[in-house]
Design a protein around this motif. Structure first.
Motif, PDB file in Angstrom:
ATOM      1  N   ARG A  24      30.169 -37.269   2.137  1.00 44.88           N
ATOM      2  CA  ARG A  24      29.907 -36.168   1.355  1.00 44.88           C
ATOM      3  C   ARG A  24      28.690 -35.488   1.472  1.00 44.88           C
ATOM      4  N   ASN A  25      28.546 -34.207   1.402  1.00 41.25           N
ATOM      5  CA  ASN A  25      27.166 -33.816   1.575  1.00 41.25           C
ATOM      6  C   ASN A  25      26.790 -32.808   0.433  1.00 41.25           C
ATOM      7  N   SER A  26      25.822 -32.851   0.215  1.00 41.07           N
ATOM      8  CA  SER A  26      25.294 -32.029  -0.952  1.00 41.07           C
ATOM      9  C   SER A  26      24.926 -30.716  -0.533  1.00 41.07           C
ATOM     10  N   ARG A  27      24.504 -30.517   1.001  1.00 41.09           N
ATOM     11  CA  ARG A  27      23.966 -29.123   1.486  1.00 41.09           C
ATOM     12  C   ARG A  27      22.440 -29.303   1.524  1.00 41.09           C
ATOM     13  N   ARG A  28      21.923 -30.301   1.013  1.00 43.66           N
ATOM     14  CA  ARG A  28      20.344 -30.069   0.710  1.00 43.66           C
ATOM     15  C   ARG A  28      19.894 -31.058   2.161  1.00 43.66           C
TER      16      ARG A  28
END
Lengths: 150, 115
Positions: free
Chosen positions: A80-84
């Motif tokens: 999963r990715n926190s887009r940061r």
């Protein structure tokens, strides 16, 4: 006579009055194998009045999701990715099973449902529980056997 | 050359197209040059749609037959091969309608085919 000649299409609200609930035990079952069966039921392909644009109101309850199996358990990674920047998080199947066991089955089924408005609604008909208990006894779910037809 | 007036030839050609563009939004149903493009698109979609319709319905019938058969522990592929071997010429539309509307005849068909 015309009833047989024109392909039957149920009303949009046909299934509202008669939702069907199914109960599947996920203990010691392979994730992918149950997920395909679940997705097939949610989409409504087990009913002969299947219509592709209608929610057939098939609800599926999964119990014992924390005992589900995958043969490559430590090698399967959930991302999963926190887009940061630097926000990519990885978790193996075994780790996720300890932390949030319901997510494994939900993730698998979501990937097998159609990716459109109806698919997103169908996902809400899936209820996953990590233990034996489920609060839906009022809906009298039917036990669904995952047998293969030869 | 005798003098020729253009008359209403052009109007008739344009009105023919504008009649097909009824119900389109804004100037797409009022102005010929824009409506012409939209009508061309619409006719193209209608052409391909007529061909897609046949494919989509057949696929729907097959899914319905498969669903009805699997409730009786049969599969679509083996059922179709049994039908062909016994020379039963029923098409998928009829069989799927039986499965939905006339359950008894559908069960009878399965029994007949299994022998």
């Amino acid at each position: 006579m015309d009833k047989m000649n024109n392909t039957y299409f149920p009303d949009n609200k046909y299934y509202e009055a008669q939702p069907t609930w199914y109960l599947i035990d996920a203990k010691n079952k392979n994730v992918g194998r149950i997920a395909t069966a679940i997705a097939r039921i949610l989409i409504g392909k087990n009913k002969s009045s299947y219509t592709p644009y209608i929610n057939t109101k098939n609800h599926v309850i999964i119990t014992n999701s924390k005992y589900v199996i995958m043969s490559s358990g430590d090698e399967k990674i959930y991302f999963r990715n926190s887009r940061r920047p630097g926000g990519l998080k990885k978790e193996s199947f075994n780790q996720l099973k300890l932390r949030l066991p319901n997510r494994i089955i939900e993730h698998a089924v979501k990937g097998m449902l159609p990716k459109n408005r109806l698919g997103r609604i169908l996902f809400n008909n899936l209820k996953v529980y990590s233990g034996d208990y489920h609060p839906h006894s009022a809906q009298t779910p039917i036990e669904y056997k995952l047998d293969k037809i030869k | 050359m005798t003098r020729v007036k253009r008359g209403n030839v052009a109007i008739k050609r344009r009105k023919k197209i504008l009649r097909l563009a009824k119900g389109y939004r804004g100037s797409h149903s009022k102005l010929f040059r824009i409506a012409n493009q939209q009508v061309m698109k619409a006719l193209k979609y209608a052409y391909t749609g007529r061909k897609l319709k046949k494919r989509n319905f057949r696929s729907l019938w097959i899914i319905r037959i498969n669903a009805a058969l699997r409730q009786k522990k049969l599969k679509y592929n083996s059922f179709i091969s049994m039908l062909k071997k016994q020379n039963i010429g029923l098409n998928r539309k009829v069989i799927s309608q039986l499965a939905v509307i006339d359950n008894e005849t559908f069960d009878w068909l399965i029994e007949k085919v299994k022998k």
